[in-house]
Design a protein around this motif. Structure first.
Motif, PDB file in Angstrom:
ATOM      1  N   ILE A 413       0.832  -1.208   0.000  1.00 48.28           N
ATOM      2  CA  ILE A 413       0.000   0.000   0.000  1.00 48.28           C
ATOM      3  C   ILE A 413       0.866   1.258   0.000  1.00 48.28           C
ATOM      4  O   ILE A 413       0.615   2.219  -0.744  1.00 48.28           O
ATOM      5  N   PHE A 414       1.900   1.267   0.829  1.00 46.39           N
ATOM      6  CA  PHE A 414       2.793   2.426   0.896  1.00 46.39           C
ATOM      7  C   PHE A 414       3.450   2.661  -0.460  1.00 46.39           C
ATOM      8  O   PHE A 414       3.539   3.807  -0.938  1.00 46.39           O
ATOM      9  N   GLY A 415       3.908   1.587  -1.097  1.00 44.93           N
ATOM     10  CA  GLY A 415       4.539   1.718  -2.408  1.00 44.93           C
ATOM     11  C   GLY A 415       3.590   2.239  -3.465  1.00 44.93           C
ATOM     12  O   GLY A 415       3.969   3.068  -4.304  1.00 44.93           O
ATOM     13  N   ILE A 416       2.346   1.762  -3.443  1.00 47.92           N
ATOM     14  CA  ILE A 416       1.351   2.239  -4.405  1.00 47.92           C
ATOM     15  C   ILE A 416       1.085   3.729  -4.211  1.00 47.92           C
ATOM     16  O   ILE A 416       1.007   4.499  -5.183  1.00 47.92           O
ATOM     17  N   LEU A 417       0.949   4.166  -2.961  1.00 41.72           N
ATOM     18  CA  LEU A 417       0.749   5.588  -2.689  1.00 41.72           C
ATOM     19  C   LEU A 417       1.919   6.425  -3.193  1.00 41.72           C
ATOM     20  O   LEU A 417       1.736   7.505  -3.767  1.00 41.72           O
ATOM     21  N   ALA A 418       3.132   5.923  -2.996  1.00 42.75           N
ATOM     22  CA  ALA A 418       4.313   6.649  -3.457  1.00 42.75           C
ATOM     23  C   ALA A 418       4.339   6.738  -4.988  1.00 42.75           C
ATOM     24  O   ALA A 418       4.675   7.792  -5.558  1.00 42.75           O
ATOM     25  N   ASP A 419       3.972   5.650  -5.664  1.00 48.91           N
ATOM     26  CA  ASP A 419       3.971   5.647  -7.128  1.00 48.91           C
ATOM     27  C   ASP A 419       2.883   6.559  -7.690  1.00 48.91           C
ATOM     28  O   ASP A 419       3.113   7.302  -8.659  1.00 48.91           O
ATOM     29  N   LEU A 420       1.688   6.500  -7.106  1.00 48.34           N
ATOM     30  CA  LEU A 420       0.571   7.280  -7.627  1.00 48.34           C
ATOM     31  C   LEU A 420       0.764   8.772  -7.419  1.00 48.34           C
ATOM     32  O   LEU A 420       0.342   9.583  -8.256  1.00 48.34           O
ATOM     33  N   THR A 421       1.363   9.150  -6.317  1.00 51.32           N
ATOM     34  CA  THR A 421       1.511  10.576  -5.986  1.00 51.32           C
ATOM     35  C   THR A 421       2.894  11.123  -6.319  1.00 51.32           C
ATOM     36  O   THR A 421       3.087  12.338  -6.334  1.00 51.32           O
ATOM     37  N   GLY A 422       3.844  10.225  -6.571  1.00 45.08           N
ATOM     38  CA  GLY A 422       5.207  10.666  -6.826  1.00 45.08           C
ATOM     39  C   GLY A 422       5.896  11.233  -5.603  1.00 45.08           C
ATOM     40  O   GLY A 422       6.875  11.970  -5.716  1.00 45.08           O
ATOM     41  N   SER A 423       5.370  10.903  -4.417  1.00 45.56           N
ATOM     42  CA  SER A 423       5.917  11.456  -3.180  1.00 45.56           C
ATOM     43  C   SER A 423       5.768  10.449  -2.051  1.00 45.56           C
ATOM     44  O   SER A 423       4.750   9.742  -1.961  1.00 45.56           O
TER      45      SER A 423
END
Length: 455
Positions: A413-423
Motif C-alpha cells: 500500500i505504501f509503495g502504491i501511494l508513493a507511485d501514484l503521488t510521486g511522493s
C-alpha cells in the motif's frame, strides 16, 4: 489493617519450605512500634515470584524463546542474504526474492492462526521444536540452488515462523512472573533483530570459506541442533496437553470468536495490523526516502537505517522495563503512548526535507525506531495479560495473524501511494493518521478498563 497505618515495611528474606505451596516471608513492618512476620501464599507462581527476573527458570525460558525467534528469523532471511552476495552462486532476481519472502509471511499468517490448537494438543515446547524443524528443512532446501524448490519450502518455513510467538507466549505466560511479563516478552522479541543481524553477519562470513549451498547447510544444521536441545524440556513444560484439542478450521474459528468476544483483545489485534504496516513500511522504504527525497548518500542513509534498528532493539527492552516499573496494568496506555510517538515520527517524516540538519533527521528516524520498531514486546505481553488463562496461545496466534497480514499488505500500500503521488510524504502522512487514531482508541480503551470513564 488500614494501609495508612503501615509506616514502613522492609523485605528481608524469603524461603520456600520443602513441602507446601507457600513462602515464608521475613519482613519488618513498623506498625505502631511492632515488628510482625507474614506467611504469604502463592500457589500459581511459586518461586518465580520471589526470585523475580533472576530465577534460573525465567532466564532459561526467556533465552530459549529468544533463540527460537532469532533462529527462525535468520532462516527466513538467509535466501535474501545469499542472493545479495555474488560469491554464493545464487543468481536469483529481486522479484523472486520478494516472492520467496511473501511466501514465508503467507505461511506465517496461516501458521499463527493455527497455533492455538497445536499448542493445546502438543504443548509449547513441541511446537517450538516444529518451528525450528521448519527452519532446518527450509534452509537446507536452499542448498539445491533452485528457487522453484525453495518457494514451496518458504511457505513451510512460514508455517513454523507463525507459531513461534504463540508457543513462546503460552510458555512464558505459564511459567514466568506476571509482574515481569512486559520486560520478559520484550527481551524475547529482540530475537527478531538479533536473527536479522545474525543473517547479515553469518552468511557473508561463511561465504568467505565455503559455497552458498554449504552455507545454507551450516545454518540449517545449527537450527537442527536446537531442535534436539529443546527435547529435555518437553516433559517438564509440555504438561496439561489435550490430545483431542481441535486443529484446523474449527480451532481457528473458535479462537477468532474468543478474540472477538473480548473488546481489548479485538482492539489489540486490529492495532497490531496498523503497527505492522508502519514498521514494515519504514523498514522497506526509509533508505529509499532518505536517498531519493532527502538527498542523503547511500552510506548516510544506511547509517540512519542502522540507528532505526538499534533504537528498535533498545526500545523493546526499555519500554518493557518501564512498564514493569509503572505496573503491567498500564499496558494499553503504554501502547497508546507508542502509537502517539509513531504518529509524531511519521508526521515529521512527511514534512522532512533536505534542508533539515542531519541531527534532526536522525532524531526523527530514532523516534520511529523507538516506537514503530519497539512496540512488539509490550504488545505480546498485553495480549497475554488480556487473554483467558488457558487461551494465551490462541489469542496470540490470532493477533499475530493480523500482524502478519499488515506485514504483507503494508509495504504494498505504501509503495502504491508513493507511485501514484510521486511522493513519499503522502504515505508517511497516512501512517501518521492511522497511528494517531490508534493512539486515541487504545487510550480510550485503557480508561474504560481501569474505570476512569463509564459507559
Amino acid at each position: 489493617m488500614h494501609p495508612a497505618a503501615v509506616r514502613r515495611c522492609a523485605f528481608v528474606a524469603g524461603t520456600r519450605p520443602a513441602t507446601g505451596n507457600y513462602w515464608n516471608i521475613q519482613c519488618h513492618c513498623i506498625l505502631q512500634g511492632a515488628s510482625v512476620s507474614y506467611r504469604v501464599f502463592d500457589v500459581s507462581q511459586g518461586p518465580d515470584v520471589m526470585n523475580g527476573l533472576l530465577s534460573l527458570r525465567t532466564i532459561g525460558l526467556t533465552s530459549g524463546a529468544l533463540a527460537v525467534q532469532a533462529t527462525i528469523t535468520m532462516a527466513s532471511l538467509t535466501l535474501a542474504m545469499l542472493a545479495a552476495d555474488p560469491r554464493s552462486g545464487f543468481d536469483i532476481s529481486r522479484s523472486l526474492v520478494g516472492l520467496y519472502t511473501s511466501s514465508v509471511y503467507l505461511g506465517a499468517a496461516i501458521g499463527a492462526m493455527l497455533a492455538g490448537g497445536f499448542v493445546a494438543r502438543y504443548g509449547p515446547i513441541r511446537v517450538s521444536q516444529f518451528s525450528l524443524f521448519s527452519a532446518t528443512v527450509g534452509v537446507a532446501a536452499l542448498a539445491f540452488g533452485n528457487i522453484w524448490i525453495a518457494l514451496p519450502v518458504a511457505f513451510f518455513i512460514g508455517l513454523g515462523y507463525g507459531p513461534a510467538n504463540p508457543s513462546a507466549s503460552e510458555l512464558l505466560a505459564r511459567h514466568t512472573p506476571k509482574a515481569y511479563r512486559p520486560l520478559i516478552f520484550s527481551l524475547k522479541q529482540t530475537g527478531v533483530p538479533i536473527g536479522a543481524g545474525a543473517a547479515g553477519l553469518c552468511v557473508p562470513l561463511l561465504l568467505g570459506y565455503m559455497s552458498g549451498a554449504e552455507t545454507a547447510l551450516v545454518i540449517a544444521g545449527f537450527s537442527g541442533v536446537l531442535v534436539l536441545l529443546f527435547q529435555p524440556w518437553r516433559e517438564q513444560f509440555d504438561t496439561g496437553r489435550n490430545p483431542s484439542a481441535p486443529i484446523g478450521y474449527q480451532e481457528v474459528r473458535e479462537s477468532m470468536a474468543m478474540v472477538m468476544s473480548y473488546p481489548n483483545l479485538r482492539l489489540l489485534a486490529a492495532a497490531s495490523f496498523g503497527f505492522a504496516i508502519i514498521q514494515l513500511s519504514v523498514g522497506a522504504f526509509m533508505v529509499l526516502y532518505l536517498t531519493e527525497a532527502i538527498g542523503l548518500t547511500v552510506i548516510q542513509a544506511g547509517g540512519v537505517y542502522a540507528v532505526i534498528q538499534a533504537c528498535g532493539v533498545i526500545g523493546r527492552i526499555a519500554w518493557g522495563a518501564i512498564l514493569v516499573r509503572i505496573g503491567d496494568e498500564k499496558g494499553m496506555a503504554m501502547l497508546a503512548f507508542l502509537a502517539l510517538l509513531m504518529a509524531i515520527g511519521s508526521g515529521c517524516a512527511a514534512i522532512m526535507n533536505g534542508g533539515w540538519p542531519m541531527p534532526v533527521i536522525i532524531a526523527v528516524c530514532a523516534l520511529l525506531g523507538f516506537s514503530a520498531v519497539g512496540w512488539n514486546g509490550i504488545f505480546m505481553a498485553e495480549v497475554a495479560n488480556q487473554a483467558p488463562a488457558d487461551k494465551t496461545a490462541a489469542a496470540t496466534g490470532i493477533s499475530i495473524g493480523c500482524t502478519f497480514s499488515g506485514v504483507v499488505v503494508g509495504p504494498v500500500i505504501f509503495g502504491i501511494l508513493a507511485d501514484l503521488t510521486g511522493s513519499y510524504a503522502v504515505g508517511f502522512s497516512a501512517l501518521a493518521i492511522l497511528t494517531g487514531i490508534a493512539a486515541v482508541v487504545l487510550y480510550s480503551a485503557y480508561r474504560r478498563t481501569v474505570g476512569l470513564v463509564t459507559e
